[in-house]
Design a protein around this motif. Structure first.
Motif, PDB file in Angstrom:
ATOM      1  N   GLY A  27       0.638  -1.366   0.167  1.00  0.00           N
ATOM      2  CA  GLY A  27       0.154   0.027  -0.004  1.00  0.00           C
ATOM      3  C   GLY A  27       0.859   1.274  -0.140  1.00  0.00           C
ATOM      4  O   GLY A  27       0.299   2.538   0.194  1.00  0.00           O
ATOM      5  N   TYR A  28       2.118   1.215   0.033  1.00  0.00           N
ATOM      6  CA  TYR A  28       2.912   2.455  -0.008  1.00  0.00           C
ATOM      7  C   TYR A  28       3.126   2.944  -1.691  1.00  0.00           C
ATOM      8  O   TYR A  28       3.087   2.244  -2.671  1.00  0.00           O
ATOM      9  CB  TYR A  28       4.346   2.241   0.335  1.00  0.00           C
ATOM     10  N   ALA A  29       2.994   4.414  -1.502  1.00  0.00           N
ATOM     11  CA  ALA A  29       3.125   5.045  -2.937  1.00  0.00           C
ATOM     12  C   ALA A  29       4.232   6.112  -3.156  1.00  0.00           C
ATOM     13  O   ALA A  29       4.577   6.169  -4.245  1.00  0.00           O
ATOM     14  CB  ALA A  29       1.846   5.735  -3.188  1.00  0.00           C
ATOM     15  N   ALA A  30       5.005   6.525  -2.024  1.00  0.00           N
ATOM     16  CA  ALA A  30       6.235   7.012  -2.222  1.00  0.00           C
ATOM     17  C   ALA A  30       7.340   6.575  -1.299  1.00  0.00           C
ATOM     18  O   ALA A  30       6.716   5.914  -0.437  1.00  0.00           O
ATOM     19  CB  ALA A  30       5.771   8.663  -1.849  1.00  0.00           C
ATOM     20  N   VAL A  31       8.134   6.968  -1.629  1.00  0.00           N
ATOM     21  CA  VAL A  31       9.824   6.444  -0.599  1.00  0.00           C
ATOM     22  C   VAL A  31      10.670   7.603  -0.644  1.00  0.00           C
ATOM     23  O   VAL A  31      10.978   8.090  -1.782  1.00  0.00           O
ATOM     24  CB  VAL A  31      10.230   4.992  -1.327  1.00  0.00           C
ATOM     25  N   SER A  32      11.492   7.586   0.392  1.00  0.00           N
ATOM     26  CA  SER A  32      12.721   8.397   0.310  1.00  0.00           C
ATOM     27  C   SER A  32      13.673   7.644   1.378  1.00  0.00           C
ATOM     28  O   SER A  32      13.425   6.752   2.144  1.00  0.00           O
ATOM     29  CB  SER A  32      12.299   9.597   1.130  1.00  0.00           C
TER      30      SER A  32
END
Length: 228
Positions: A98-103
């Motif tokens: 369910g994750y859409a962005a990452v750093s």
């Protein structure tokens, strides 16, 4: 608690791990909880191959953490679907969660990069410059704490080894004196007989010396043996 006070408290919690002699897991747990509390993220992962901690992977699949660790650069992807050709397996796994962005940010301790942290968000967005700076500062402080703990563990182990060696040397010297007195030979000859007995019976010299000093070992047999 205001944001500024919360930030101060986060750094205090991390640095307390040194003065309170807490384990590395406590440092990483504190880093994780403070980042989630202070930053607009939903979760985070910690990658620490440089420290070889049991709870944290020494190797990992493709992805931003490995890339940040290897390059020493921060990585920001506001839309994970755009990075499918870059990290196909990683993007598929994160999308499934369910994750859409990452750093990702490197964990630095002076000139050493010990790992990386990954911030995960269910919303397609990148962290602001201010939030990335705060995340990097928290990661760097945690890294310094972890490296300091590693050094303390190293010196503690070295100190214990040196103390063990010293204790062994003392008991061996005592045993040499006891044997010399019992057998009427020189201290050097007594040591040779004790060492020969230890070798022939596959025992540690220090263990034989303890047996001589405390009387637990019958020394009559090897006192009569000829040194080879």
């Amino acid at each position: 608690m205001g944001r500024e006070s919360a930030v101060y408290a986060a750094f205090a919690s991390l640095t307390a791990s040194i003065t309170e002699d807490l384990g590395p897991d406590r440092v990483v747990d504190t880093l994780s909880s403070e980042c989630v509390r202070l930053l607009p993220i939903d979760s985070m992962e910690v990658f620490l191959p440089g420290l070889k901690l049991e709870r944290y992977p020494a190797v990992t699949e493709e992805g931003p953490a490995l890339e940040s660790f290897e390059t020493g650069r921060d990585i920001a992807v506001g839309d994970l679907s755009s990075a499918v050709s870059r990290w196909p397996g990683y993007v598929d796994r994160m999308a499934g969660l369910g994750y859409a962005a990452v750093s990702a940010l490197p964990m630095r301790a002076e000139d050493e990069i010990v790992g990386a942290i990954t911030f995960l968000s269910t919303r397609s967005a990148v962290l602001s410059t201010e939030d990335r700076r705060l995340g990097q500062a928290l990661a760097d402080v945690a890294s310094l704490c972890l490296v300091q703990q590693r050094e303390l563990r190293h010196y503690r182990t070295l100190s214990e080894q040196l103390q063990t060696a010293l204790d062994s040397r003392i008991i061996i010297e005592q045993a040499k004196g006891v044997l010399a007195e019992r057998s009427g030979v020189s201290v050097s000859a007594a040591f040779q007989r004790m060492r020969a007995f230890a070798r022939s019976t596959n025992r540690k010299l220090a263990d034989v010396a303890h047996g001589v000093v405390d009387g637990a070992l019958d020394t009559e047999e090897f006192l009569r043996r000829r040194v080879r």
